[in-house]
Design a protein around this motif. Structure first.
Motif, PDB file in Angstrom:
ATOM      1  N   THR B  76       0.708  -8.054   8.636  1.00 27.33           N
ATOM      2  CA  THR B  76       0.405  -7.034   9.633  1.00 27.33           C
ATOM      3  C   THR B  76       1.285  -5.839   9.360  1.00 27.33           C
ATOM      4  OG1 THR B  76       2.091  -7.749  11.174  1.00 27.33           O
ATOM      5  CG2 THR B  76      -0.033  -8.817  11.328  1.00 27.33           C
ATOM      6  N   ALA B  80       3.664  -8.504  14.582  1.00 36.77           N
ATOM      7  CA  ALA B  80       2.597  -9.470  14.815  1.00 36.77           C
ATOM      8  C   ALA B  80       2.590  -9.863  16.278  1.00 36.77           C
ATOM      9  CB  ALA B  80       2.801 -10.696  13.953  1.00 36.77           C
ATOM     10  N   PHE B  81       3.758  -9.857  16.859  1.00 34.92           N
ATOM     11  CA  PHE B  81       3.844 -10.192  18.271  1.00 34.92           C
ATOM     12  C   PHE B  81       4.169  -8.919  19.024  1.00 34.92           C
ATOM     13  CE2 PHE B  81       5.375 -13.919  15.928  1.00 34.92           C
ATOM     14  CZ  PHE B  81       4.409 -14.821  16.306  1.00 34.92           C
ATOM     15  N   TYR B  90      -3.844  -8.957  18.989  1.00 35.58           N
ATOM     16  CA  TYR B  90      -3.506 -10.295  19.445  1.00 35.58           C
ATOM     17  C   TYR B  90      -4.628 -11.314  19.331  1.00 35.58           C
ATOM     18  CZ  TYR B  90      -1.375 -14.009  21.952  1.00 35.58           C
ATOM     19  OH  TYR B  90      -0.869 -15.210  22.261  1.00 35.58           O
ATOM     20  N   LEU B  93      -5.115 -12.829  15.996  1.00 39.88           N
ATOM     21  CA  LEU B  93      -4.137 -13.842  15.626  1.00 39.88           C
ATOM     22  C   LEU B  93      -4.469 -15.183  16.251  1.00 39.88           C
ATOM     23  CD1 LEU B  93      -0.977 -11.625  15.862  1.00 39.88           C
ATOM     24  CD2 LEU B  93      -2.056 -12.517  13.819  1.00 39.88           C
ATOM     25  N   VAL B  94      -4.913 -15.137  17.482  1.00 36.25           N
ATOM     26  CA  VAL B  94      -5.294 -16.378  18.140  1.00 36.25           C
ATOM     27  C   VAL B  94      -6.363 -17.076  17.301  1.00 36.25           C
ATOM     28  CG1 VAL B  94      -6.379 -17.384  20.165  1.00 36.25           C
ATOM     29  CG2 VAL B  94      -4.759 -15.505  20.428  1.00 36.25           C
ATOM     30  N   GLU B  97      -5.021 -18.399  13.930  1.00 35.22           N
ATOM     31  CA  GLU B  97      -4.234 -19.614  14.048  1.00 35.22           C
ATOM     32  C   GLU B  97      -5.129 -20.827  14.265  1.00 35.22           C
ATOM     33  OE1 GLU B  97      -1.764 -20.108  17.407  1.00 35.22           O
ATOM     34  OE2 GLU B  97      -0.340 -21.354  16.321  1.00 35.22           O
ATOM     35  N   ARG B  98      -6.104 -20.666  15.105  1.00 41.79           N
ATOM     36  CA  ARG B  98      -7.018 -21.776  15.369  1.00 41.79           C
ATOM     37  C   ARG B  98      -7.661 -22.291  14.112  1.00 41.79           C
ATOM     38  NH1 ARG B  98     -10.089 -21.468  20.879  1.00 41.79           N
ATOM     39  NH2 ARG B  98      -8.210 -21.411  22.188  1.00 41.79           N
ATOM     40  N   LEU B 107       0.747 -20.897   8.652  1.00 40.28           N
ATOM     41  CA  LEU B 107       0.707 -19.444   8.545  1.00 40.28           C
ATOM     42  C   LEU B 107       2.036 -18.847   8.089  1.00 40.28           C
ATOM     43  CD1 LEU B 107      -2.075 -19.237   9.378  1.00 40.28           C
ATOM     44  CD2 LEU B 107      -1.373 -18.521  11.660  1.00 40.28           C
ATOM     45  N   GLN B 302     -11.476 -12.716  18.629  1.00 40.36           N
ATOM     46  CA  GLN B 302     -10.994 -14.043  18.270  1.00 40.36           C
ATOM     47  C   GLN B 302     -11.885 -14.663  17.200  1.00 40.36           C
ATOM     48  OE1 GLN B 302      -9.775 -16.427  21.589  1.00 40.36           O
ATOM     49  NE2 GLN B 302     -10.194 -18.326  20.493  1.00 40.36           N
TER      50      GLN B 302
END
Lengths: 344, 344
Positions: B76, B80-81, B90, B93-94, B97-98, B107, B302
């Motif tokens: 990024t 990232a956060f 955001y 990223l969710v 990650e999934r 990751l 997402q």
DNA sequence: CGGTGAGTCTGATGCGTATCAGCAACGCTG
DNA sequence: CAGCGTTGCTGATACGCATCAGACTCACCG
């Protein structure tokens, strides 16, 4: 003619171009003290050759040879990016990332759920120079192995497992609880009731300890009661009032929402908060949408993340050693649920 | 007596204990087809020895030898956060990650800001088997190098740089824009004005194309105007109305808030939205706190993240090859700013 | 002129794993 | 028994880098 579709250039390629040995390239491009004993012209030639070829060191090889990747692992036992954005882990991550970035480290994100081979999976963190753990879960055996191997580990949140060998950056619940109690004492309350859940988590015990200490220090009357949310009702509330209690404090508790139960009970019993009864929580009052802003204390989550990452880096670099345990003091949040006690 | 403080056990140790060679251990513990040609008894002995010693493969060495880490990089160009939880990255990223978790990958998080050595830093992602990029920025040279080396890269968001060599999972702005226009057409509007910003981003062009296509398909009158937020005022709005425009659509635009300007202008001009003039946005209406919920479309963020990660894994494993470009269709969000046109 | 030391650089080796060519032993066929 | 294929394992090597014990050169001193 050398093959055109050459893979990434390596030190050997740079060496050939610069007319030196691979070892010299490694030294010239690295930071070891040996670098000082290379002639300026050599350094220059190597640097030029590296630039020309677009050489970039392979972090994997570097790690294998030198045991260092400039990577910090982050192991969470739930999704690191929770869909619930309000999730309490999130600010930790913000802090961790900040610290890591500032110190020149990147983050290796493991989710307990991923390589679900259970135990063994934790070992994968070794790819990183050290690892942060967050989450309630503590895989003792695995951590044991890591610690035994001298692998740096820092927990975000106080963890007393493994006989104090774990490093952590936690929140000072004792101090936090004391702040809330002091706040109530300052308002004039003299008889407090602490309603806590029935589990024995470390944090719970700390909160209770903070409660007692502050109560003693302020010369108040206090009592503690354990309860399930379901056992808190209007009748209970009335009986507490009858016994002279003017303020009730409870702990935040996701599984078993004592706070919500207390608010509901007050409503049921027609007891005005805070006019007739003050209410505070030893922690944060859950969601933003909570009707009244409840008095409590806020964990310095982001700061905890930052400190944890910084600590981990110190352990990795050897600037600090052994288990280091750090507690950060939460800050009092004065909400709308506490006020002076009703006139006797 | 061997040294007691032995480091982590390696395959050589397992081999010694099982009475076989290191190569056999590697084969027995791995998944290569060669494994089939080992006798059952050997497999068993090796497995037992490995368990006894608590052997865990070193991910670094594995990678060096086998070119595979089961790691996906995430690069990024901002944190990232983000502290801004509403931040648009955001949800990506969710999803990432999934997907990663489901497919057994972890990751590796890089922040453009960290190893701030600018360009070269990007090369660090090679630690991972492949890398996702998100953010407006496109470091062409660096990506070029990665692509040339056959390194799998997937952008989250449509990117036309590098002559189409980039794989991506983006949002179909054309379709999204068309949905909004169709919605307006369905309400009875016949004359639309599209106010767009003055930049030439890919997304902007796509929105405009979607606008024109849908306008043509629905047989409406449409016109496009470029504007700065500062040039939108009550007078402009009145002149549009005078020319018969009954609905204005604009693009979401963080830097230069056209939407806010339009709402303000309508307010100034005493034009009721949506009674006298409908208003829609080709995208999402910024913050949650926007007074009226503006009609527009939502990016399936997402899902984009999930698809991007899945795609990357396919590229890594070779199940798919070459640049793959995928567009996901946004979903229409009907808000409170669109309604039937005023009676003529 | 032999000896000493400082200044530069290199060859060799190890890190822990995967892979592959090949070896040994064995049974089978003709 | 020569010839050949199978089965089951091993030795050697590569991956890309860091590190270290020297080797070599040259100036300088006694």
């Amino acid at each position: 003619m050398t093959d055109v579709i050459r893979r990434r250039p390596r030190q050997a390629d740079v060496a050939a171009l610069a007319g030196v040995s691979q070892a010299t390239v490694s030294t010239a491009l690295g930071t070891s003290p040996a670098r000082a004993s290379l002639s300026a012209s050599t350094l220059e030639r190597v640097a030029l050759a590296a630039r020309t070829l677009g050489y970039v060191p392979d972090p994997v090889a570097r790690r294998l040879a030198a045991q260092s990747t400039d990577l910090l692992g982050v192991y969470t036992f739930t999704d690191a990016f929770p869909v619930e954005v309000r999730d309490s882990y999130y600010p930790f991550l913000v802090g961790i990332e900040r610290s890591a970035a500032r110190l020149g480290y990147d983050l290796l994100l493991f989710t307990g759920t991923s390589s679900s081979r259970g135990g063994e999976a934790v070992q994968k963190v070794r790819l990183a120079d050290g690892c942060l753990f967050l989450g309630r879960h503590v895989p003792e055996e695995q951590l044991q192995q890591l610690l035994d191997a001298g692998y740096p580990v820092v927990y975000v949140g106080r963890r007393t497992e493994l006989g104090g060998r774990l490093s952590y950056v936690g929140a000072d619940y004792v101090a936090g609880a004391a702040q809330v109690v002091d706040h109530l004492a300052g308002l004039g309350h003299t008889a407090l009731l602490y309603v806590r859940g029935t589990d024995d988590a470390v944090a719970s015990a700390d909160r209770e300890e903070g409660f007692w200490r502050a109560v003693a220090a302020a010369g108040l009357r206090g009592q503690v009661q354990r309860a399930y949310a379901s056992s808190i009702d209007a009748r209970a509330l009335q009986s507490w009032r009858a016994s002279g209690v003017t303020a009730v404090v409870t702990e935040e508790n996701d599984a078993n929402d004592l706070l919500a139960a207390l608010l509901a009970a007050a409503d049921d019993a027609d007891v005005a908060v805070p006019q007739e009864m003050s209410l505070a929580v030893l922690g944060e009052s859950g969601g933003v949408e909570t009707a009244p802003r409840v008095t409590g204390f806020a964990l310095p989550r982001q700061q905890m993340g930052e400190d944890a990452a910084a600590l981990l880096v110190d352990l990795v670099t050897g600037r600090r050693t052994g288990p280091v345990q750090e507690l950060l003091v939460p800050s009092l949040l004065v909400g709308e649920t506490t006020g002076p006690p009703p006139p006797a």
